[in-house]
Design an enzyme around this catalytic site. Structure first.
Site, PDB file in Angstrom:
ATOM      1  N   LYS A 191       5.166  -2.102  -2.979  1.00 34.69           N
ATOM      2  CA  LYS A 191       5.169  -0.743  -3.530  1.00 34.69           C
ATOM      3  C   LYS A 191       6.361  -0.604  -4.482  1.00 34.69           C
ATOM      4  O   LYS A 191       6.242  -1.036  -5.622  1.00 34.69           O
ATOM      5  CB  LYS A 191       5.134   0.253  -2.378  1.00 34.69           C
ATOM      6  CG  LYS A 191       3.829   0.064  -1.571  1.00 34.69           C
ATOM      7  CD  LYS A 191       3.651   1.012  -0.477  1.00 34.69           C
ATOM      8  CE  LYS A 191       2.328   0.927   0.253  1.00 34.69           C
ATOM      9  NZ  LYS A 191       1.511  -0.270   0.250  1.00 34.69           N
ATOM     10  N   SER A 215       1.638   8.373   4.352  1.00 30.05           N
ATOM     11  CA  SER A 215       1.028   7.929   3.104  1.00 30.05           C
ATOM     12  C   SER A 215      -0.036   8.872   2.548  1.00 30.05           C
ATOM     13  O   SER A 215      -0.385   8.774   1.382  1.00 30.05           O
ATOM     14  CB  SER A 215       0.435   6.534   3.276  1.00 30.05           C
ATOM     15  OG  SER A 215      -0.492   6.523   4.339  1.00 30.05           O
ATOM     16  N   HIS A 241       6.682   3.471   2.234  1.00 27.48           N
ATOM     17  CA  HIS A 241       6.795   4.435   1.121  1.00 27.48           C
ATOM     18  C   HIS A 241       8.204   5.008   0.967  1.00 27.48           C
ATOM     19  O   HIS A 241       8.401   5.940   0.189  1.00 27.48           O
ATOM     20  CB  HIS A 241       5.789   5.576   1.310  1.00 27.48           C
ATOM     21  CG  HIS A 241       4.375   5.086   1.280  1.00 27.48           C
ATOM     22  ND1 HIS A 241       3.683   4.863   0.112  1.00 27.48           N
ATOM     23  CD2 HIS A 241       3.544   4.724   2.289  1.00 27.48           C
ATOM     24  CE1 HIS A 241       2.476   4.411   0.393  1.00 27.48           C
ATOM     25  NE2 HIS A 241       2.367   4.310   1.710  1.00 27.48           N
TER      26      HIS A 241
HETATM   27  C1  PLP Z   1       2.513   3.156   5.598  1.00 26.65           C
HETATM   28  C2  PLP Z   1       1.924   1.834   5.192  1.00 26.65           C
HETATM   29  N1  PLP Z   1       2.174   0.753   5.929  1.00 26.65           N
HETATM   30  C3  PLP Z   1       1.662  -0.452   5.609  1.00 26.65           C
HETATM   31  C4  PLP Z   1       0.876  -0.627   4.501  1.00 26.65           C
HETATM   32  C5  PLP Z   1       0.324  -1.979   4.159  1.00 26.65           C
HETATM   33  O1  PLP Z   1       1.110  -2.553   3.168  1.00 26.65           O
HETATM   34  P1  PLP Z   1       0.542  -3.650   2.145  1.00 26.65           P
HETATM   35  O2  PLP Z   1      -0.352  -2.932   1.182  1.00 26.65           O
HETATM   36  O3  PLP Z   1       1.786  -4.165   1.513  1.00 26.65           O
HETATM   37  O4  PLP Z   1      -0.192  -4.663   2.942  1.00 26.65           O
HETATM   38  C6  PLP Z   1       0.592   0.472   3.684  1.00 26.65           C
HETATM   39  C7  PLP Z   1      -0.259   0.304   2.488  1.00 26.65           C
HETATM   40  O5  PLP Z   1      -0.570   1.164   1.745  1.00 26.65           O
HETATM   41  C8  PLP Z   1       1.122   1.733   4.043  1.00 26.65           C
HETATM   42  O6  PLP Z   1       0.867   2.827   3.308  1.00 26.65           O
END
Ligand code: PLP
Length: 405
Positions: A253, A194, A222
């Site tokens: 997302k 990310s 992502h």
């Molecule tokens: C790689 C990754 N996993 C999990 C999450 C958490 O997801 P959520 O924002 O839907 O709680 C994010 C959030 O940005 C993320 O980038």
């Protein structure tokens, strides 16, 4: 007792004082970019609460599906038929037919036997890791995995270690040392990282898990909607459908809702429905968000042009930045870091882009290692050539002014 309370207060006061100092310094220098309010649906252009219209270069809505008429209609219809709340936790009174339909749809999209949904992606990682591992187990994760994976490990009681980012030789060394010493070894990686926007090495990670008897979990936050010719994610990208044991994804997302999911074998998912604490102790997704997510999976498959447009936009944008002399690290995806290095310069560049009506996010330590401050930019399928060119022009003029390119 009083003494302990006093110490605690001192600790909190120290933290607040440090925070106030940092916040006031940023605000005083006109370098505070957080909590910027938008109004209306966020798409390739965002309308700010103060009326400005900016090219949005920081949204996770990679396919531009926020405000999609079919998805909004599904959400509104769900409020008509089911009301606004679920009324309880999934295991007891909170499960509705909409949840069941969404889980069936996610299972078919993911090409798995079953799936279960949780109320956020963050919670989903915690639910999976705490549900399936504990003392006596080992979790191995990429150094750049998301914070929710770290937090899941901290809560689970399992031993956990990180391997160097995408360093398969390091992962193999740890696996070889660990073999035979733990009941379960679980390897976890983000599909698309990310902060760096690069892609995990699925073929080698899978092969290593097989060689050393480890299970593989991948966080597709992502990659759903963005990786693979039709947006089905990392397995499609590598032509390795069925190779991941535990597929985790978010509904926040490319899918314009809220929530997260685990897709996997029927037994595994059913176990999680009965033993993972967030399924038992936290309220179920509300009807509108459940129905919106369900329709979004349909839209992704019905409108393949979106994934194609996203890939085209990524090529145009990364090509343009590189031609200007920017370092976009190893990114080949819709998450594109623009490496600056120095923290103050990163903030200066952000200010200049904001002034040119380009919405970007500065990412600094501790989110990334010191000396690797960057702008983390994100592309969408709905960006027009004009949006991308406006962004590139802004990067070029600001970068030259700051002596960065
Ligand atoms: C790689 C990754 N996993 C999990 C999450 C958490 O997801 P959520 O924002 O839907 O709680 C994010 C959030 O940005 C993320 O980038």
């Amino acid at each position: 007792m009083l003494e302990t309370a006093q110490k605690l207060n001192d600790g909190i006061e120290t933290r607040l004082a440090m925070y106030r100092e940092r916040r006031d310094a940023l605000k005083g220098a006109d370098r505070y970019f957080y909590l910027q309010a938008t109004t209306g649906p966020v798409n390739h252009v965002a309308k700010m609460a103060d009326g400005r219209e900016m090219v949005m270069l920081a949204s996770y809505s990679y396919l531009g599906l926020i405000g999609h008429p079919r998805i909004d209609a599904a959400a509104k219809a769900a409020i008509e038929t089911h009301g606004s709340g679920a009324g309880g936790v999934r295991l007891l009174t909170g499960t509705s037919d909409l949840h069941e339909q969404l889980e069936t749809r996610i299972a078919s999209f993911s090409k798995r036997e079953d799936a279960c949904v949780y109320s956020s992606g963050y919670v989903t990682n915690i639910a999976i890791i705490t549900g399936l591992t504990g003392p006596g187990d080992l979790v191995l994760m990429d150094k750049l995995d998301h914070a929710s994976i770290v937090d899941g490990c901290l809560l689970s009681g399992a031993k956990w270690k990180t391997y160097r980012h995408n360093d398969m030789a390091h992962l193999e060394k740890i696996l070889a040392d660990a073999k035979g010493n733990y009941s379960t070894i679980l390897v976890i990686a983000d599909s698309v990282f990310s902060m760096d926007g690069d892609v995990m090495d699925l073929p080698t990670t899978r092969a290593l898990c097989d060689r050393y008897g480890a299970r593989l979990m991948v966080d597709e936050a992502h990659s759903i909607g963005s990786l693979g010719a039709t947006g089905h994610g990392i397995e499609e990208h590598f032509d390795m459908v069925g190779s991941i044991d535990l597929k985790m994804g978010t509904l926040s997302k490319s899918i314009p809702s809220i929530g997260g999911y685990l897709a996997g074998s029927r037994d595994l998912v059913d176990f999680q429905r009965h033993f993972s604490r967030p399924f038992i102790f936290s309220a179920a997704l509300p009807p509108a968000q459940t129905a919106a997510a369900l329709e979004a999976f349909n839209v992704i498959e019905d409108e393949p042009w979106r994934v194609q447009a996203l890939h085209r936009n990524v090529d145009r944008y990364i090509g343009g930045l590189k031609a200007q002399g920017w370092d976009t690290m190893q990114s080949t995806t819709c998450v594109i870091p623009v490496l600056v290095g120095d923290e103050d310069l990163t903030m200066d560049l952000t200010r200049m882009l904001f002034d040119r009506m380009i919405f970007v996010c500065p990412i600094v330590h501790p989110a990334v290692p010191k000396g690797t401050s960057r702008l983390r930019t994100c592309l969408m399928a709905t960006h027009t050539d004009e949006d991308i060119d406006r962004a590139l022009e802004a990067f070029e003029s600001a970068g030259k002014e700051l002596g960065l390119i």
